[in-house]
Write a protein that holds these residues in place. Structure first.
Motif, short mmCIF file in Angstrom:
data_model
loop_
_atom_site.label_atom_id
_atom_site.label_comp_id
_atom_site.label_asym_id
_atom_site.label_seq_id
_atom_site.Cartn_x
_atom_site.Cartn_y
_atom_site.Cartn_z
N TRP A 24 0.81 -1.21 0.00
CA TRP A 24 0.00 0.00 0.00
C TRP A 24 0.84 1.26 0.00
CZ3 TRP A 24 0.31 3.57 3.90
CH2 TRP A 24 0.96 3.15 5.07
N LYS A 25 2.05 1.22 0.58
CA LYS A 25 2.90 2.42 0.63
C LYS A 25 3.28 2.87 -0.78
CE LYS A 25 6.03 0.45 3.18
NZ LYS A 25 5.70 -0.86 3.68
N HIS A 26 3.60 1.92 -1.63
CA HIS A 26 4.01 2.26 -3.00
C HIS A 26 2.80 2.73 -3.81
CE1 HIS A 26 6.93 -0.72 -1.45
NE2 HIS A 26 7.78 0.20 -1.88
N GLY A 27 1.65 2.13 -3.55
CA GLY A 27 0.42 2.59 -4.21
C GLY A 27 0.05 4.00 -3.80
N LEU A 28 0.17 4.27 -2.50
CA LEU A 28 -0.13 5.61 -2.00
C LEU A 28 0.84 6.63 -2.57
CD1 LEU A 28 -1.82 7.39 -0.11
CD2 LEU A 28 -0.21 6.83 1.73
N ALA A 29 2.11 6.25 -2.70
CA ALA A 29 3.10 7.16 -3.28
C ALA A 29 2.73 7.51 -4.72
CB ALA A 29 4.49 6.53 -3.23
N VAL A 32 -2.05 9.29 -14.22
CA VAL A 32 -0.63 9.33 -13.85
C VAL A 32 -0.32 8.24 -12.84
CG1 VAL A 32 1.13 10.71 -12.65
CG2 VAL A 32 -0.30 11.77 -14.41
N ALA A 33 -1.18 8.12 -11.82
CA ALA A 33 -0.97 7.09 -10.80
C ALA A 33 -1.02 5.69 -11.43
CB ALA A 33 -2.03 7.22 -9.70
N ALA A 34 -1.99 5.46 -12.32
CA ALA A 34 -2.12 4.15 -12.96
C ALA A 34 -0.89 3.83 -13.80
CB ALA A 34 -3.38 4.10 -13.83
N ALA A 35 -0.35 4.83 -14.50
CA ALA A 35 0.85 4.61 -15.31
C ALA A 35 2.05 4.27 -14.42
CB ALA A 35 1.15 5.84 -16.16
N LEU A 36 2.21 5.01 -13.33
CA LEU A 36 3.31 4.72 -12.40
C LEU A 36 3.15 3.33 -11.79
CD1 LEU A 36 3.64 8.18 -10.58
CD2 LEU A 36 5.26 7.16 -12.21
N LEU A 37 1.92 3.01 -11.41
CA LEU A 37 1.66 1.70 -10.82
C LEU A 37 1.90 0.58 -11.83
CD1 LEU A 37 -1.50 2.69 -8.79
CD2 LEU A 37 0.64 1.84 -7.80
N GLN A 38 1.51 0.83 -13.09
CA GLN A 38 1.74 -0.19 -14.12
C GLN A 38 3.23 -0.41 -14.33
OE1 GLN A 38 -0.80 -2.06 -15.36
NE2 GLN A 38 0.88 -3.32 -16.12
N GLY A 39 3.98 0.67 -14.32
CA GLY A 39 5.44 0.54 -14.42
C GLY A 39 6.00 -0.29 -13.27
N ALA A 40 5.49 -0.04 -12.07
CA ALA A 40 5.94 -0.80 -10.91
C ALA A 40 5.51 -2.27 -11.03
CB ALA A 40 5.38 -0.18 -9.63
N ILE A 41 4.30 -2.50 -11.55
CA ILE A 41 3.82 -3.88 -11.73
C ILE A 41 4.73 -4.63 -12.70
CG2 ILE A 41 1.96 -5.25 -12.78
CD1 ILE A 41 0.01 -3.12 -11.52
N TRP A 42 5.09 -4.01 -13.81
CA TRP A 42 5.99 -4.66 -14.77
C TRP A 42 7.36 -4.90 -14.14
CZ3 TRP A 42 4.35 -0.74 -19.03
CH2 TRP A 42 3.15 -1.17 -19.62
N SER A 60 -1.49 -5.58 -4.50
CA SER A 60 -1.70 -4.29 -3.84
C SER A 60 -1.63 -3.14 -4.84
CB SER A 60 -0.65 -4.09 -2.74
OG SER A 60 -0.80 -2.82 -2.15
N LEU A 61 -0.69 -3.23 -5.77
CA LEU A 61 -0.55 -2.17 -6.78
C LEU A 61 -1.77 -2.14 -7.71
CD1 LEU A 61 3.24 -2.59 -7.69
CD2 LEU A 61 2.19 -1.06 -6.00
N ARG A 62 -2.26 -3.32 -8.08
CA ARG A 62 -3.48 -3.37 -8.91
C ARG A 62 -4.68 -2.81 -8.13
NH1 ARG A 62 -2.11 -5.60 -13.48
NH2 ARG A 62 -0.67 -7.35 -13.59
N GLY A 63 -4.70 -3.07 -6.83
CA GLY A 63 -5.76 -2.52 -5.99
C GLY A 63 -5.75 -1.00 -5.99
N TRP A 64 -4.55 -0.40 -6.00
CA TRP A 64 -4.46 1.06 -6.03
C TRP A 64 -4.89 1.61 -7.38
CZ3 TRP A 64 -4.14 4.59 -2.35
CH2 TRP A 64 -3.78 4.17 -1.07
#
Length: 195
Positions: free
Chosen positions: A63-68, A125-135, A146-150
């Motif tokens: 959740w910390k990375h998703g919140l960021a 923007v958040a979704a793009a950052l999260l997708q980058g983190a997911i990859w 958790s990242l998909r949840g965010w």
């Protein structure tokens, strides 16, 4: 560390905003104030770098990375708007600037629609950052739920804000009644004719 940095970025945002506006209007140093305000994006850049390093060092994506990511998206979409919003009010209060605009009816709906578009930008923007983190995390077969949840949280925020914005289409914000207008004098009774 990521949560601490998110809090530090939020506090830093308001400290830089207060310092920049104080320099601009109270100290009468507009260029120095503007330079301080231009430091704001460095906070988000630092948060992005630290979050990436945290994931690179093997931290579990949570959740910390998703919140960021959501915080960075919010700052990208609303940061400049927030600075302008506060600037207008400080200029009015301390530098004799014009009063903030009050919007009603269609003008208010149009303003709310623009704010909703900012929320869409924030989520994108958040979704793009999260997708980058997911990859990035997914390459190591890490848990990315958790990242998909965010990402889903960003969509929920967009949907809720959209519903709120549409309520102004159904129930437009009305201007307050003018209470400064003189009260109408009561009508005088007509004089009856004696003839």
């Amino acid at each position: 560390m990521v949560v601490t940095l998110i809090i530090a970025c939020e506090v830093g945002f308001w400290v830089l905003l207060a310092a920049g506006l104080a320099l601009r209007y109270l100290a009468r140093m507009p260029k120095t104030g503007a330079a301080v305000l231009l430091l704001e994006p460095l906070l988000e850049l630092a948060l992005l770098i630290v979050t990436a390093i945290d994931l690179r060092n093997g931290a579990t994506a949570d959740w910390k990375h998703g919140l960021a990511a959501l915080y960075i998206g919010y700052t990208v979409a609303y940061g400049h708007y927030t600075i302008k919003w506060v600037d207008v009010r400080v200029a009015h209060r301390f530098a004799g600037g014009p009063a903030p605009i009050k919007r009603y009816g269609r003008d208010h709906l149009k303003h709310e629609a623009k704010l909703w578009l900012r929320t869409v930008l924030m989520a994108a923007v958040a979704a793009a950052l999260l997708q980058g983190a997911i990859w990035y995390v997914g390459d190591g077969d890490g848990d990315v739920s958790s990242l998909r949840g965010w990402q889903a949280t960003g969509l929920r925020i967009v949907s809720i804000h959209g519903v709120i914005m549409l309520t102004y289409l159904i129930w437009p914000k009305k201007a307050p009644e003018d209470r400064t207008a003189p009260e109408e004098a009561p009508a005088r009774p007509r004089e009856e004719s004696l003839h």
